[in-house]
Design a protein around this motif. Structure first.
Motif, PDB file in Angstrom:
ATOM      1  N   ASN A 265       0.551  -1.449  -0.411  1.00  0.00           N
ATOM      2  CA  ASN A 265      -0.033   0.094   0.038  1.00  0.00           C
ATOM      3  C   ASN A 265       1.118   1.385  -0.204  1.00  0.00           C
ATOM      4  O   ASN A 265       0.953   2.028  -0.478  1.00  0.00           O
ATOM      5  CB  ASN A 265      -0.860  -0.076   1.398  1.00  0.00           C
ATOM      6  N   LEU A 266       1.502   1.268   0.654  1.00  0.00           N
ATOM      7  CA  LEU A 266       2.916   2.337   1.218  1.00  0.00           C
ATOM      8  C   LEU A 266       3.075   2.599  -0.253  1.00  0.00           C
ATOM      9  O   LEU A 266       3.521   3.994  -1.402  1.00  0.00           O
ATOM     10  CB  LEU A 266       4.048   2.238   2.222  1.00  0.00           C
ATOM     11  N   PHE A 267       3.886   1.976  -1.684  1.00  0.00           N
ATOM     12  CA  PHE A 267       4.546   1.802  -2.461  1.00  0.00           C
ATOM     13  C   PHE A 267       3.796   2.593  -3.077  1.00  0.00           C
ATOM     14  O   PHE A 267       4.085   2.462  -4.450  1.00  0.00           O
ATOM     15  CB  PHE A 267       5.422   0.644  -2.928  1.00  0.00           C
ATOM     16  N   GLY A 268       2.736   1.278  -3.665  1.00  0.00           N
ATOM     17  CA  GLY A 268       1.654   2.212  -4.304  1.00  0.00           C
ATOM     18  C   GLY A 268       1.090   3.406  -4.695  1.00  0.00           C
ATOM     19  O   GLY A 268       0.972   4.373  -5.110  1.00  0.00           O
ATOM     20  N   ARG A 269       1.299   4.071  -2.768  1.00  0.00           N
ATOM     21  CA  ARG A 269       0.721   5.564  -2.831  1.00  0.00           C
ATOM     22  C   ARG A 269       1.909   6.632  -3.330  1.00  0.00           C
ATOM     23  O   ARG A 269       1.685   6.978  -3.727  1.00  0.00           O
ATOM     24  CB  ARG A 269       0.515   5.141  -1.130  1.00  0.00           C
ATOM     25  N   TYR A 270       3.206   6.140  -2.328  1.00  0.00           N
ATOM     26  CA  TYR A 270       4.242   7.578  -2.679  1.00  0.00           C
ATOM     27  C   TYR A 270       4.904   7.299  -3.758  1.00  0.00           C
ATOM     28  O   TYR A 270       5.908   8.093  -4.264  1.00  0.00           O
ATOM     29  CB  TYR A 270       5.198   6.620  -1.466  1.00  0.00           C
ATOM     30  N   VAL A 271       5.061   5.596  -4.716  1.00  0.00           N
ATOM     31  CA  VAL A 271       5.257   5.118  -5.650  1.00  0.00           C
ATOM     32  C   VAL A 271       4.569   5.466  -7.319  1.00  0.00           C
ATOM     33  O   VAL A 271       5.093   6.011  -8.098  1.00  0.00           O
ATOM     34  CB  VAL A 271       6.871   4.430  -5.736  1.00  0.00           C
ATOM     35  N   LEU A 569      11.296   3.748  -9.022  1.00  0.00           N
ATOM     36  CA  LEU A 569      10.441   2.259  -9.002  1.00  0.00           C
ATOM     37  C   LEU A 569      11.902   1.279 -10.492  1.00  0.00           C
ATOM     38  O   LEU A 569      11.278  -0.064 -10.304  1.00  0.00           O
ATOM     39  CB  LEU A 569       9.053   2.272 -10.549  1.00  0.00           C
ATOM     40  N   LYS A 570      12.370   2.039 -10.853  1.00  0.00           N
ATOM     41  CA  LYS A 570      13.295   1.600 -11.506  1.00  0.00           C
ATOM     42  C   LYS A 570      14.785   0.578 -10.849  1.00  0.00           C
ATOM     43  O   LYS A 570      14.748  -0.661 -10.581  1.00  0.00           O
ATOM     44  CB  LYS A 570      13.917   2.594 -12.508  1.00  0.00           C
ATOM     45  N   ASP A 571      14.574   1.355  -9.204  1.00  0.00           N
ATOM     46  CA  ASP A 571      15.847   0.435  -8.167  1.00  0.00           C
ATOM     47  C   ASP A 571      14.786  -0.519  -8.131  1.00  0.00           C
ATOM     48  O   ASP A 571      15.362  -1.641  -8.225  1.00  0.00           O
ATOM     49  CB  ASP A 571      15.531   1.595  -7.321  1.00  0.00           C
ATOM     50  N   ALA A 572      13.172  -0.313  -7.689  1.00  0.00           N
ATOM     51  CA  ALA A 572      12.880  -1.583  -7.048  1.00  0.00           C
ATOM     52  C   ALA A 572      12.869  -2.769  -8.053  1.00  0.00           C
ATOM     53  O   ALA A 572      12.483  -3.738  -7.448  1.00  0.00           O
ATOM     54  CB  ALA A 572      11.631  -0.930  -6.622  1.00  0.00           C
ATOM     55  N   ILE A 573      12.640  -2.820  -8.909  1.00  0.00           N
ATOM     56  CA  ILE A 573      12.206  -3.298 -10.368  1.00  0.00           C
ATOM     57  C   ILE A 573      13.547  -3.933 -10.841  1.00  0.00           C
ATOM     58  O   ILE A 573      13.927  -5.418 -11.171  1.00  0.00           O
ATOM     59  CB  ILE A 573      11.534  -2.831 -12.302  1.00  0.00           C
ATOM     60  N   THR A 574      15.259  -2.998 -11.032  1.00  0.00           N
ATOM     61  CA  THR A 574      15.861  -3.519 -11.072  1.00  0.00           C
ATOM     62  C   THR A 574      16.716  -4.386 -10.090  1.00  0.00           C
ATOM     63  O   THR A 574      17.852  -4.829  -9.948  1.00  0.00           O
ATOM     64  CB  THR A 574      17.420  -2.314 -12.208  1.00  0.00           C
ATOM     65  N   GLN A 575      16.474  -3.496  -8.282  1.00  0.00           N
ATOM     66  CA  GLN A 575      17.441  -4.567  -7.415  1.00  0.00           C
ATOM     67  C   GLN A 575      16.388  -4.119  -6.275  1.00  0.00           C
ATOM     68  O   GLN A 575      16.839  -3.317  -5.610  1.00  0.00           O
ATOM     69  CB  GLN A 575      18.943  -3.530  -7.316  1.00  0.00           C
ATOM     70  N   PRO A 576      16.043  -5.377  -6.839  1.00  0.00           N
ATOM     71  CA  PRO A 576      14.488  -5.168  -5.341  1.00  0.00           C
ATOM     72  C   PRO A 576      15.146  -5.572  -3.948  1.00  0.00           C
ATOM     73  O   PRO A 576      16.031  -6.703  -3.810  1.00  0.00           O
ATOM     74  CB  PRO A 576      13.294  -6.343  -5.849  1.00  0.00           C
ATOM     75  N   THR A 577      15.046  -5.018  -3.267  1.00  0.00           N
ATOM     76  CA  THR A 577      15.400  -5.242  -1.690  1.00  0.00           C
ATOM     77  C   THR A 577      13.801  -6.477  -1.382  1.00  0.00           C
ATOM     78  O   THR A 577      12.983  -6.838  -2.282  1.00  0.00           O
ATOM     79  CB  THR A 577      15.424  -4.532  -1.075  1.00  0.00           C
ATOM     80  N   GLU A 578      13.996  -6.992  -0.191  1.00  0.00           N
ATOM     81  CA  GLU A 578      13.616  -8.047  -0.385  1.00  0.00           C
ATOM     82  C   GLU A 578      12.721  -7.489   0.429  1.00  0.00           C
ATOM     83  O   GLU A 578      10.979  -8.310   0.018  1.00  0.00           O
ATOM     84  CB  GLU A 578      13.838  -8.968   1.041  1.00  0.00           C
ATOM     85  N   CYS A 583       6.202  -6.437  -1.940  1.00  0.00           N
ATOM     86  CA  CYS A 583       5.582  -6.050  -2.301  1.00  0.00           C
ATOM     87  C   CYS A 583       4.937  -5.795  -3.910  1.00  0.00           C
ATOM     88  O   CYS A 583       4.103  -5.851  -4.204  1.00  0.00           O
ATOM     89  CB  CYS A 583       5.959  -4.361  -2.554  1.00  0.00           C
ATOM     90  N   LEU A 584       5.855  -5.964  -4.849  1.00  0.00           N
ATOM     91  CA  LEU A 584       5.972  -6.695  -6.280  1.00  0.00           C
ATOM     92  C   LEU A 584       5.781  -7.189  -6.974  1.00  0.00           C
ATOM     93  O   LEU A 584       5.231  -7.560  -8.482  1.00  0.00           O
ATOM     94  CB  LEU A 584       6.640  -5.623  -7.318  1.00  0.00           C
ATOM     95  N   GLU A 585       5.704  -8.479  -5.947  1.00  0.00           N
ATOM     96  CA  GLU A 585       5.803  -9.934  -6.799  1.00  0.00           C
ATOM     97  C   GLU A 585       4.594 -10.241  -6.443  1.00  0.00           C
ATOM     98  O   GLU A 585       3.565 -10.195  -6.210  1.00  0.00           O
ATOM     99  CB  GLU A 585       6.439 -11.039  -6.108  1.00  0.00           C
ATOM    100  N   VAL A 586       3.436 -10.167  -8.373  1.00  0.00           N
ATOM    101  CA  VAL A 586       2.194 -10.253  -8.204  1.00  0.00           C
ATOM    102  C   VAL A 586       1.566 -11.442  -8.417  1.00  0.00           C
ATOM    103  O   VAL A 586       0.805 -12.007  -8.541  1.00  0.00           O
ATOM    104  CB  VAL A 586       1.945  -9.727  -9.711  1.00  0.00           C
TER     105      VAL A 586
END
Length: 657
Positions: A265-271, A569-578, A583-586
């Motif tokens: 939810n926070l990722f969706g809101r701020y990113v 978003l680019k950082d989260a897609i290309t170098q995702p943290t745990e 958050c992003l695995e759909v």
């Protein structure tokens, strides 16, 4: 076609009733400053003006909105496929609306535009002297320009350099809605001047607009091309301008504080919130330009369009953006559109079916398109070939399947035509990428003007691009990720965008008729307001919360937030943290097209050797996510390596494109 020179025009004094002259790079010569450089300079001055009035918006953000408004206005004009011109007053008005600025600033911004033009032009005195000689002999001199500027602004520029006694009247394509390049402006000028084409002459630098077009109308054309190096110098200036903007953008991103979001939810809101808002603003820019010239309807495609519509309506309401165009949600899918195209025996559906059902059998495709299982002859058990499928379908053994396809298409056609109503232009809105729905639907209904706006457009598989002129990727239009375009990071994990907007409803497969004679589908009621697409979708819930938190004049805030959000978003897609993996695995993505198969975005690699795990990464839908999960210690080496490979591929594709 005879090419006349200015020497011929000198000798024709007294033989011509009206001379029309092009303005830019003919009567007024452009310096080395490119259009992009002029716009950036103008937005710097506008930023200073806004600051004096209490609005603090960086010049680069003003330039971004100007470029986007201008790009989409010209894109819409191209898709429209009819004579017309983009007007600067409309571009600036929309820019002001996006940023929540009052329309009263329009005149000030136009004044700045003229001011910048005055500093970027020089007078063509030799040509002016020739025109004055003709004017003294009684010839009427008019200026005819393909430009977004209004006639008054063009007239002011001419008078600034040549005085008030050279030009009798200015004809601007922006004012007349007709252009030289299409050839329609010349007859309008001849009629207004009450002169026959044979007694007219035209001077200009552009071979198409100033020579071919007037010559085709019977007007004597005098070509005055500038030397090629002028174009090269301006191109270099434009590249330097963009390099400077790119460097400033990188510097701002480096200074921005980075935050880690441990829930969707926070990722969706701020990113994703600022990014979704930006996309909706671009969709509005396109729609409002289309609305000005046609009776159009905007149809949001199930399923992804349902979530887009929710965000779009909230952005319009929150930012007070006007749009009178009718909007509807349409029950459609690639399968539904394929039925319509199949009944016209279009080549587009042959290619689509070959791609989707490669490795299957003919009977499975019959089941998907017809909607049920059939007792078919043995020949239908053969490996699938689209051409053979079409032959069998329209033969005697396929009669039952064909009857079901025709029945389904008839129900969809009723639904489609009810939504279209009296509109003469259909604009689909979807997520992307290839635009198959548009291609198939246009093939199935060739008499209807169908186009598509979507988040991104990409021919990532290298198939036919025949429909691309009618498909606009509002945020991204390229085939591969490029390090020079941060927005292209979505091409490295496209399923995130799809899942962001899709509600938890089935893809549209089958239509039925209820007791009231209304068309229904297996997806249920998806009309706007009937379902909440954010239910169970934490990323979309967060994005919508961001939109709701914006102030009424929050367009500028959203666009500034979007610049930082894209980097995150680019950082989260290309170098995702745990946390970002969670958050992003759909989860699973439906294969669709009438099939129940599901693909895992990041398939588990248990019971695999190290080498097999490494090889399996290539087949993952989110490769970076798979690497981060399966190789937590090696990811710091593997992710940059993958990034370099993908960046190199994007650069090579760009070089050869």
């Amino acid at each position: 076609m005879k090419r006349n020179s200015l020497a011929d025009l000198v000798n024709a004094v007294g033989q011509i009733d009206v001379i029309s002259t092009d303005v830019f790079d003919t009567l007024l010569l452009r310096t080395s400053r490119s259009e992009r450089s002029r716009i950036v300079k103008g937005e710097r001055l506008f930023s200073d003006l806004l600051a004096r009035h209490g609005w603090h918006i960086k010049a680069d953000f003003l330039a971004d909105t100007r470029f986007q408004a201008q790009r989409l206005a010209f894109r819409e004009l191209s898709v429209r496929g009819r004579a017309g011109e983009v007007r600067l007053v409309d571009i600036i008005s929309r820019q002001l609306s996006m940023l929540g600025l009052p329309s009263s600033l329009l005149a000030e911004r136009l004044r700045i535009e003229v001011q910048i033009e005055k500093a970027s032009l020089v007078a063509n005195e030799p040509l002016a002297n020739i025109l004055r000689a003709h004017r003294r002999a009684g010839t009427r001199i008019v200026a005819v320009s393909d430009t977004t500027l209004p006639s008054e602004a063009v007239s002011e520029l001419i008078q600034h350099f040549h005085g008030p006694d050279l030009i009798d009247r200015v004809y601007s394509s922006a004012d007349h809605g007709l252009t030289k390049r299409d050839g329609d402006l010349f007859p309008a000028v001849a009629q207004a001047e009450n002169v026959s084409p044979e007694k007219m002459a035209h001077i200009g630098d552009d071979f198409l607009a100033d020579v071919q077009a007037p010559s085709a109308k019977g007007i004597a054309a005098y070509h005055t091309p500038r030397r090629p190096y002028h174009r090269y110098v301006r191109s270099a200036n434009g590249a330097l301008t963009e390099a400077g903007r790119f460097a400033r953008r990188r510097a701002r991103a480096a200074k921005a504080t980075t935050s880690s979001f441990d829930n969707a939810n926070l990722f969706g809101r701020y990113v994703l919130g600022p990014i979704v808002t930006q996309f909706c603003l671009l969709a509005w820019l396109y729609a409002v330009e289309a609305e000005a010239s046609d009776k159009a309807v905007l149809l949001f495609c199930a399923r992804g369009g349902v979530g887009i519509r929710e965000a779009f309506e909230r952005v319009l309401a929150k930012l007070c953006l006007p749009l009178g165009m009718r909007r509807e949600n349409i029950m459609i899918s690639r399968l539904v559109a394929a039925r319509a195209a199949l009944l016209t025996r279009s080549d587009s559906v042959v290619e689509e079916l070959d791609r989707e059902f490669r490795g299957g059998v003919l009977a499975d495709v019959a089941k998907a398109l017809g909607g049920r299982t059939y007792e078919l002859p043995e020949i239908w058990r053969r490996p699938f070939s689209a051409q053979q499928f079409v032959t069998l379908l329209f033969g005697s053994s396929g009669a039952e399947v064909l009857a079901d396809i025709e029945k389904q298409n008839a129900l969809f056609t009723r639904h489609f035509r009810q939504l279209v109503g009296d509109a003469d232009r259909i604009i689909l809105c979807d997520t992307g990428l290839y635009g198959s729905t548009q291609r198939l639907l246009a093939s199935g209904f060739p008499e209807i003007r169908v186009e598509t706006i979507q988040f991104a457009r990409s021919n990532y598989k290298g198939h036919s691009e025949e429909h691309f002129p009618k498909v606009s990727g509002l945020v991204v239009e390229q085939n591969f990720y490029s390090p020079f375009n941060v927005c292209s990071c979505v091409l490295r994990y496209w399923h995130l965008v799809e899942s962001l907007f899709e509600p938890a409803v089935p893809s549209v497969h089958l239509f039925t008729e209820n007791e009231l004679g209304q068309t229904e589908a297996n997806c249920g009621d998806i009309t706007f307001g009937a379902i909440d697409p954010s239910v169970g979708n934490h990323l979309l819930s967060g994005a919508l919360a961001y939109i709701e938190a914006l102030p009424a004049n929050g367009g500028a805030i959203a666009l500034q937030d979007a610049e930082i959000a894209w980097r995150r978003l680019k950082d989260a897609i290309t170098q995702p943290t745990e946390a970002e993996l969670r958050c992003l695995e759909v989860g699973g993505r439906s294969v669709d097209f009438g099939r129940s198969d599901v693909l895992r975005v990041v398939a588990p690699g248990q019971n695999m050797t190290f080498i097999r795990k490494l090889i399996s990464v290539k087949s993952q839908l989110w490769r970076e996510g798979a690497i981060a999960r399966e190789f937590p210690f090696l990811k710091h080496a593997l992710l940059p390596m993958l990034g370099s490979i993908l960046s190199l591929r994007g650069l090579l594709a760009r070089q050869h494109g």
